[in-house]
Each structure stands twice: as structure tokens, then as C-alpha cells.
Design a protein around this motif. Sequence first.
Motif, short mmCIF file in Angstrom:
data_model
loop_
_atom_site.label_atom_id
_atom_site.label_comp_id
_atom_site.label_asym_id
_atom_site.label_seq_id
_atom_site.Cartn_x
_atom_site.Cartn_y
_atom_site.Cartn_z
N ARG A 201 0.83 -1.21 0.00
CA ARG A 201 0.00 0.00 0.00
C ARG A 201 0.86 1.25 0.00
O ARG A 201 0.57 2.22 -0.70
CB ARG A 201 -0.94 -0.01 1.21
CG ARG A 201 -1.81 1.24 1.32
CD ARG A 201 -2.78 1.14 2.48
NE ARG A 201 -2.12 0.93 3.75
CZ ARG A 201 -1.53 1.91 4.46
NH1 ARG A 201 -1.51 3.15 4.00
NH2 ARG A 201 -0.96 1.64 5.62
N TRP A 202 1.94 1.25 0.81
CA TRP A 202 2.84 2.42 0.82
C TRP A 202 3.42 2.67 -0.57
O TRP A 202 3.51 3.80 -1.01
CB TRP A 202 3.96 2.22 1.83
CG TRP A 202 3.62 2.52 3.25
CD1 TRP A 202 3.37 3.75 3.80
CD2 TRP A 202 3.50 1.58 4.33
NE1 TRP A 202 3.12 3.64 5.15
CE2 TRP A 202 3.19 2.32 5.49
CE3 TRP A 202 3.65 0.21 4.42
CZ2 TRP A 202 3.02 1.71 6.74
CZ3 TRP A 202 3.48 -0.40 5.65
CH2 TRP A 202 3.17 0.34 6.80
N ASP A 204 2.18 1.56 -3.55
CA ASP A 204 1.13 1.91 -4.51
C ASP A 204 0.61 3.32 -4.32
O ASP A 204 0.23 3.99 -5.29
CB ASP A 204 -0.03 0.91 -4.40
CG ASP A 204 0.36 -0.50 -4.80
OD1 ASP A 204 1.36 -0.65 -5.54
OD2 ASP A 204 -0.31 -1.45 -4.36
N ASP A 205 0.59 3.80 -3.07
CA ASP A 205 0.10 5.15 -2.78
C ASP A 205 1.16 6.23 -2.98
O ASP A 205 0.89 7.42 -2.76
CB ASP A 205 -0.43 5.23 -1.34
CG ASP A 205 -1.71 4.43 -1.14
OD1 ASP A 205 -2.29 4.00 -2.14
OD2 ASP A 205 -2.11 4.24 0.03
N GLU A 207 3.90 6.68 -1.24
CA GLU A 207 4.41 7.20 0.02
C GLU A 207 5.92 6.99 0.17
O GLU A 207 6.57 7.63 0.99
CB GLU A 207 3.69 6.53 1.20
CG GLU A 207 2.20 6.86 1.30
CD GLU A 207 1.97 8.33 1.58
OE1 GLU A 207 2.81 8.95 2.26
OE2 GLU A 207 0.94 8.86 1.12
#
Length: 303
Positions: A201-202, A204-205, A207
Motif C-alpha cells: 500500500r505504501w 502503490d500510494d 508514500e
Amino acid sequence: MRNVLREWQSELKQTFTGTRDAVPEWVGRLAEGDDAGFHLPGSAVWAVHGGMPTIVAGIRALLMQALHPGALAGVHDHSRFREDPLGRLAGTIRWIFTVSYGSTGAARAASGWVLRLHESVHGEYTDGHGMVRPYAANDPELLRWVHIAFTDAFLSAHKIWGGPIPGGPDAYVREWAQAGTLMGVEAPPLSEADMRRQLDRWYDDGELASGAKVAETVAFIRDPPLHPALRPGYRVLFAAAVASLEPKYREMLGLRTARLGPIPLPVKLATKITLGVVHLALGRVGPSEQAARERLRRLGFAG
């Protein structure tokens, strides 16, 4: 050969514990306490943390943690890693082994000590989207990143170079979630799949970020100030950590797998041999595990 192993043994102890000869005082205290602790012999945590692949995992964890600009800012702004990198390493090892092998009271005290050190670690950083944001080392989201990067690194290295894990990878993630909870991580992942989803998620986002600070950190991790006797082995272990990374993270870090021209080098085999030599130098059972077993025998939990 015996003299070489003795030199390796002394330098490895200095690197990992801060002392060349005697067992660190905190290790002896792992025999104290009135309960079994959070983890017992036969647990997934004991299987993973008692193995030599943890050395590769430690390098991989440092590389991964550098990709989060908030976590990296805290290290650059507040850590003495340049002046005393081995001291920082010894402190991290002390916390890991205390949570893994100590009583519940010792594990909570060690985690509280780290959290108190974090209280003064705060500032600003530029995130992966170019926005300036505040950070604090005890921020739950940064603690989550560090915990998951650690868990992923130790599990990944063990799956390549370690033995069977009692209960499988999910058991390790679930058991080590207790360490995350002690450090203030809210609802840490309880399965390998959940851990991978949160880690991705980090990425893909957007971050995570590379850049000059990441490159500087990678250069330092690639060539730390180790004793000359340890450097050849460390080069193999660094190559192992790089090879174990997912390609997308390796690319962000500006790293490539070890090759001789177009030919990949046999990193997996070289690492297995190097870890075998380290195991021979350090001994079959580490002093932290020995101290834990002493406490368990006293309490009637183990023979």
C-alpha cells in the motif's frame, strides 16, 4: 583456521553486542523474571530469530526502512548512526532479543525504553508527493512501517536461508505482531498476506521515495566501518540482502543483483557458506537463548 575463527568470533561479538569477550550484562538478565515471556521454545519467533539469516534480514530491513522519507528523516536528523553505527545496531539487537527471549516484564521495559528515546525524535520531511509534513518517531504510522519492514525482512531472509518455521510464515507474522503492539503499532498484520498488502500500500500510494538521502544511506549500509576481517563476508551478506528484495524496491534503492558481466553470481550459495562460517564462529546456541532456557527451566517450562 582456529586463529581466524577466534578473530571472527571476537569481532562479530563486538559488532553485534558492543563487547569483544564477555557476554553483555543485559543478556544475563534474560534469565531473570517470573514468567515464560511472550515466546517459547518451538515458537516461530524462536525459530526465525535464533537463525543466522537474521544477519541478512537486518541489512534488508535497514534498506527497506530507508525508503520511507519520514522514517529516514528521523534517522538522519536524530540518530548517531554515522558516529556510532555499531552502537545503534547493538541497541536494536538488545531490543529484539529481549522481546524474543525475555520475560513479559523485560519485553515491556525494553520497548518502553525505546519509546522514551523516540519522544525527542520529531521534525519535518518531504513526503513521496513532494509535500512537507511533520514526523514523530512514535507516530503510529511510522511505527507500523518500521514493524512491517522488519517483519518482512526477517521472514523473507529465513524463507531463503533458514529452516522450517513452526506453524509456517503466518505463525511468525502473528507471533511477532506482539512486538508491534508493544511498540504502539495499532492492529499489526497477523498473516503474511496481510503484511504484504500493507507493505504494498505504501508503494502503490506513492508514500515511498528515493533521492539523495536514500542514496547516502544505501552507500553507508553497503560499506559500514567494519573490521577488515569482517568485510569480505559482509559484502556477501549485503549482496544477499539486495537479492532478497522485491525488484520494485531494489530499483527504488538504486541497487542491482550481483553479476559478473551478464552472468549472475551464485549469491544464494555464497551466503549459505558465509552464514555457516558465522554460525561456527558464534556457536550453535546464542547466549540470549541460553539465558531464556535457564529462566524457563527454573520456572518449570522447559527441561
